[in-house]
Design an enzyme around this catalytic site. Structure first.
Site, PDB file in Angstrom:
ATOM      1  N   LYS A 143       0.363  -1.411  -0.142  1.00  0.00           N
ATOM      2  CA  LYS A 143      -0.261  -0.143   0.254  1.00  0.00           C
ATOM      3  C   LYS A 143       1.127   1.116  -0.087  1.00  0.00           C
ATOM      4  O   LYS A 143       0.773   2.385  -0.459  1.00  0.00           O
ATOM      5  CB  LYS A 143      -0.730  -0.033   1.191  1.00  0.00           C
ATOM      6  CG  LYS A 143      -0.209   0.098   2.876  1.00  0.00           C
ATOM      7  CD  LYS A 143      -1.084   0.156   3.700  1.00  0.00           C
ATOM      8  CE  LYS A 143      -0.887   0.172   5.387  1.00  0.00           C
ATOM      9  NZ  LYS A 143       0.037   1.484   5.376  1.00  0.00           N
ATOM     10  N   THR A 144       1.941   1.378   1.350  1.00  0.00           N
ATOM     11  CA  THR A 144       2.944   2.693   0.541  1.00  0.00           C
ATOM     12  C   THR A 144       3.154   2.679  -0.831  1.00  0.00           C
ATOM     13  O   THR A 144       3.479   3.633  -1.522  1.00  0.00           O
ATOM     14  CB  THR A 144       4.177   2.146   1.748  1.00  0.00           C
ATOM     15  OG1 THR A 144       3.342   2.337   3.309  1.00  0.00           O
ATOM     16  CG2 THR A 144       4.333   3.798   2.100  1.00  0.00           C
ATOM     17  N   ASP A 168      -3.893   6.779   5.466  1.00  0.00           N
ATOM     18  CA  ASP A 168      -2.594   5.796   5.576  1.00  0.00           C
ATOM     19  C   ASP A 168      -3.485   5.612   6.406  1.00  0.00           C
ATOM     20  O   ASP A 168      -3.996   5.833   7.806  1.00  0.00           O
ATOM     21  CB  ASP A 168      -1.319   6.078   5.067  1.00  0.00           C
ATOM     22  CG  ASP A 168      -1.305   4.702   5.510  1.00  0.00           C
ATOM     23  OD1 ASP A 168      -1.522   3.630   4.998  1.00  0.00           O
ATOM     24  OD2 ASP A 168       0.153   4.515   5.387  1.00  0.00           O
ATOM     25  N   GLU A 169      -4.000   4.244   7.333  1.00  0.00           N
ATOM     26  CA  GLU A 169      -4.326   3.348   8.192  1.00  0.00           C
ATOM     27  C   GLU A 169      -6.068   3.745   8.498  1.00  0.00           C
ATOM     28  O   GLU A 169      -6.258   3.829   9.436  1.00  0.00           O
ATOM     29  CB  GLU A 169      -3.471   3.307   9.058  1.00  0.00           C
ATOM     30  CG  GLU A 169      -1.667   3.200   8.664  1.00  0.00           C
ATOM     31  CD  GLU A 169      -1.687   1.736   8.366  1.00  0.00           C
ATOM     32  OE1 GLU A 169      -2.699   0.512   9.001  1.00  0.00           O
ATOM     33  OE2 GLU A 169      -1.046   0.896   8.803  1.00  0.00           O
ATOM     34  N   GLN A 180      -7.654  -5.319  10.198  1.00  0.00           N
ATOM     35  CA  GLN A 180      -6.203  -5.394  10.612  1.00  0.00           C
ATOM     36  C   GLN A 180      -6.980  -4.030  11.669  1.00  0.00           C
ATOM     37  O   GLN A 180      -5.533  -2.880  11.644  1.00  0.00           O
ATOM     38  CB  GLN A 180      -5.192  -4.518   9.902  1.00  0.00           C
ATOM     39  CG  GLN A 180      -4.617  -5.954   9.176  1.00  0.00           C
ATOM     40  CD  GLN A 180      -3.155  -5.379   8.427  1.00  0.00           C
ATOM     41  OE1 GLN A 180      -2.247  -5.529   9.368  1.00  0.00           O
ATOM     42  NE2 GLN A 180      -3.159  -5.139   7.150  1.00  0.00           N
ATOM     43  N   ARG A 238       1.780 -11.419   9.988  1.00  0.00           N
ATOM     44  CA  ARG A 238       3.337 -10.774  10.504  1.00  0.00           C
ATOM     45  C   ARG A 238       4.570 -11.824   9.453  1.00  0.00           C
ATOM     46  O   ARG A 238       5.547 -11.279   9.455  1.00  0.00           O
ATOM     47  CB  ARG A 238       3.887 -10.818  11.718  1.00  0.00           C
ATOM     48  CG  ARG A 238       2.876 -10.038  12.788  1.00  0.00           C
ATOM     49  CD  ARG A 238       2.719  -8.219  11.917  1.00  0.00           C
ATOM     50  NE  ARG A 238       1.378  -8.858  11.494  1.00  0.00           N
ATOM     51  CZ  ARG A 238       1.274  -7.974  10.209  1.00  0.00           C
ATOM     52  NH1 ARG A 238       2.192  -6.516  10.050  1.00  0.00           N
ATOM     53  NH2 ARG A 238       0.301  -8.202   9.230  1.00  0.00           N
TER      54      ARG A 238
END
Length: 760
Positions: A32-33, A218-219, A249, A604
């Site tokens: 995404k970044t 973002d987020e 998330q 993770r």
């Protein structure tokens, strides 16, 4: 070749969709970044947008810096005009310029947590409010939650018409008055006052709407209500709003995050474009399939499924151990095993649901001389509440540690200030005695005034604890200290997430003490303290080692945004993960938040994932039998390695792994059908009372007793005694014994380890 050719199809769609509202649903590890930074480049180079007109909002300074550096590398000159920053930094910048319009000075001070607590202490004192009823932390927590929802003191009063709500509203109102008198804002005010500024001054809002014609967040799943309002106001004019996030998330509800901001995005913006980033670049196929099979059980989510072109990889390993100590030993053994085969320690991480779980892992790593570090946390015996209670034990054992006495003399608060402590210290130095001996002579200390009575009562309490310690176990002494001082009660009354975490640590300390009592040949308070002093001393030496090759330990919340080749996720049991609070809340949303946290933990892992749990775990010093976590049951069997059980049942294992690790219980045929924790039993769990949920699973003790009522038995600490009663409960056999030296004691058989002896 264009830089956009390096993106996948969905990433390119997100980059090229520049006009109107856009929801980019970006799963874990989907880049995404990368998509966001390329979108910034596309706006500038292809659409001719001036960097001045672009705003990108992140949640952490680290994330903002990373995005800024990536954008600068791609854009080059002119990128310095981009606004890439956190919510609070942006609002602070706006308020420094225009806050005068709502009655504040532009050189306002921003209060940190310590400043807030000091101010709240003054407010409560001014209002003659008993801090046992409304502690500083509890009041600040309630006010912060109100500000997250963009609610004023008046709003709070209207929505909470009971006595406590009314008092909190009064405190909130006075607290805000004092902040304004001091020309100060707290952290939450930065957003709330910016919203107030925009709503009261349409011309200022219009200026920033013109300035930020393209907004990216973002987020987005972690935003709260006031952040949503702030974003909505800025984007209202041009509506070029791109939000990036993953509802799967969303794990920060306890911090005020509102998952419905992302779930309802299309209701707020009916013409929104939705693009799903589902190709994962991080994990193996088996790990992703395990994650998908867990999260699909949540109803409150947007449909998506992660996939990857990475190799299939090893199956997800799972092992249920007999106890949490066996679990920690098993995890550390596997870490040692991987290290011997060339895996670096820095490529391994141990994750857990609560901070308190770190203690046993720390001890086992220490015993094996494996370097480790606690990420964004404090080693167990360095945590405030643990140091406080260990200081109490040190003072009971010996009063020669002046620092220990000074640490607890006003903890919990007894009205003994620093001036009084200094006078006691001066008296001790003049008379060449210890600080505690000076406490016992409080009436002789000059200029101590009314504090003499408080010092005298503290000294009497210490003597009381010492007398109690002569007759009782260390664990009983610890509980007695907690009761008499009100230490636990004060944390329970505080009611904040931090307080609950501290209570979990205290319970874990008691578990540690009980374990020591059950395993030491001749348990004593002095030996226990010596053992823990050596442990903390070694931990301090380790901290001097600057080598970065260490196993990392952290909570699942702290692990978000990180990735590791090898992940060990412990405590996979009902009551631990998901926790009891979520299980008995009756709210499906609480379980769904726990499931999202599990999903974060699973994703993770890049190459190997090891899940583990314990059949029996100590809770407040007593054995608690827990069935495996429902999240284990939700992982499709074809992605789970059943390994080899402790009792010899064999399943699939990865080549070269040590035998006996991460297998399912022998005879667990129900695991194959995926119904071990079926829905009926989960429903029974919900309706049960705390600590009664386990009856729904009909858990049987793990062993049979080789003695009966009337037999003579021997205990490692209490010596010989006669068995008076045996009761088979849901958790364990409870055995009552009349010991020759200490009289009647009741204990759990699994920890008592009684041995039958002949009467001769």
């Amino acid at each position: 070749m264009s830089i956009y050719d390096t993106l996948n199809k969905e990433q390119r769609e997100a980059v090229f969709c520049t006009e109107g509202p856009l929801l980019m649903l970006a799963g874990a590890g989907t880049g995404k970044t990368r998509a966001l930074t390329h979108r910034i480049v596309y706006l500038i180079e292809e659409k001719g947008v001036h960097p001045w007109n672009i705003l990108a909002i992140t949640f952490t300074n680290k994330a903002a810096q990373e995005m800024k550096e990536r954008a600068q590398n791609l854009v080059g000159p002119g990128s310095e005009d981009l606004w890439i920053s956190t919510f609070h930094a942006i609002c602070s910048r706006i308020l420094r310029r225009y806050i005068g319009l709502i009655g504040y000075n532009t050189n306002f001070t921003i209060y940190d947590a310590s400043d807030q607590k000091s101010l709240m202490k003054e407010v409560l004192k001014e209002m003659n409010i008993d801090t046992k009823m409304f502690s500083e932390k509890a009041a600040l927590s309630a006010i912060s939650a109100a500000k997250d929802e963009c609610k004023t003191p008046g709003d709070y009063r209207r929505e909470h018409d009971d006595y406590r709500g009314s008092r909190i509203a009064d405190i909130y109102e006075r607290y805000q008055q004092r902040l304004k008198e001091n020309d100060a804002l707290d952290f939450d005010d930065l957003l709330m006052k910016t919203v107030e500024l925009f709503q009261a001054n349409p011309d200022i809002l219009d200026y920033y709407q013109e300035r930020f014609r393209y907004i990216m967040v973002d987020e987005y799943q972690d935003t709260n209500t006031v952040q949503f309002i702030f974003i909505s106001l800025l984007a209202k004019k041009y509506r070029n709003l791109c939000v990036v996030g993953d509802d799967d998330q969303s794990i920060y509800k306890f911090r005020g995050a509102n998952i419905y901001n992302i779930l309802n995005f299309e209701k707020v913006f009916p013409d929104a474009t939705v693009i799903r980033l589902e190709q994962n670049y991080r994990s193996t196929q088996n790990i992703l399939e395990a994650a998908n099979s867990v999260i699909v059980n949540n109803e409150g989510r947007k449909d998506k499924k992660l996939w990857t072109r990475n190799q299939k990889g090893e199956l997800v390993h799972y092992k249920q151990y007999d106890s949490e100590y066996d679990e920690a030993e098993g995890v550390v053994s596997r870490i040692r095993f991987l290290s011997m085969r060339g895996v670096k320690y820095e490529d391994m991480a141990i994750l857990y649901r609560t901070n308190a779980q770190s203690r046993i892992f720390e001890e086992k790593l220490k015993q094996q001389n494996i370097p480790y570090a606690i990420v964004r946390g404090i080693s167990f015996y360095d945590r405030k509440e643990i140091k406080d209670l260990m200081s109490y034990l040190k003072v009971v054992d010996s009063g020669m540690d002046d620092l220990a006495v000074k640490r607890i003399i006003n903890v919990p608060r007894r009205g003994i200030g620093q001036t009084t402590i200094t006078r006691i210290q001066d008296y001790a130095i003049r008379h060449e005695i210890s600080f505690l001996e000076a406490v016992f002579e409080a009436d002789r200390i000059p200029d101590i005034g009314r504090a003499a009575g408080k010092i005298r009562r503290f000294g009497e309490m210490v003597r009381n604890f010492r007398e109690y310690a002569l007759e009782e176990d260390i664990s009983e002494l610890m509980n007695y200290i907690l009761d008499v001082t009100g230490y636990r009660l004060e944390l329970e009354a505080e009611g904040t997430d931090e307080a609950r975490s501290r209570l979990e640590d205290i319970d874990e300390l008691i578990n540690d003490i009980v374990y020591y009592e059950d395993t030491a040949d001749e348990p004593s308070l002095r030996d226990f303290l010596a053992e823990k002093d050596m442990y903390t001393l070694n931990a301090g030496i380790d901290n001097l080692d600057m080598d970065s090759d260490k196993v990392l330990l952290m909570t699942l919340h702290n692990a978000k945004g990180l990735e590791f080749a090898n992940v060990f996720l412990g405590g996979m049991e009902e009551g631990v993960f998901p926790g009891y609070a979520a299980m008995i809340s009756g709210e499906e949303s609480e379980i769904e938040e726990e499931r999202r946290l599990c999903y974060v933990g699973i994703t993770r892992a890049k190459e190997r994932l090891y899940l583990s749990g314990a059949r029996r775990r100590m809770t407040r010093g007593q054995a608690q039998y827990n069935p495996p976590s429902r999240f284990i049951d939700e992982i499709a069997r074809e992605y789970l390695d059943q390994g080899e059980s402790r009792t010899g049942g064999r399943g699939r294992r990865d080549a070269g792994s040590p035998p006996g690790d991460y297998g399912l219980p022998a005879g667990s045929s129900s695991y194959g059908s995926g119904t071990y924790l079926n829905r009926r039993r989960q429903a029974e769990m919900k309706s049960a009372k705390p600590y009664q949920q386990l009856d729904a699973y009909k858990v049987k003790p793990l062993h049979k007793l080789d003695y009966q009522v009337g037999d003579t038995v021997k205990h490692i600490k209490f010596g010989r005694g006669v068995v008076l009663e045996i009761v088979q409960g849901g958790k364990d056999f409870e055995v009552a014994v009349d010991f020759e030296r200490v009289g009647r004691k009741k204990m759990f058989a699994s920890f008592a380890k009684l041995k039958k002896v002949s009467d001769s």
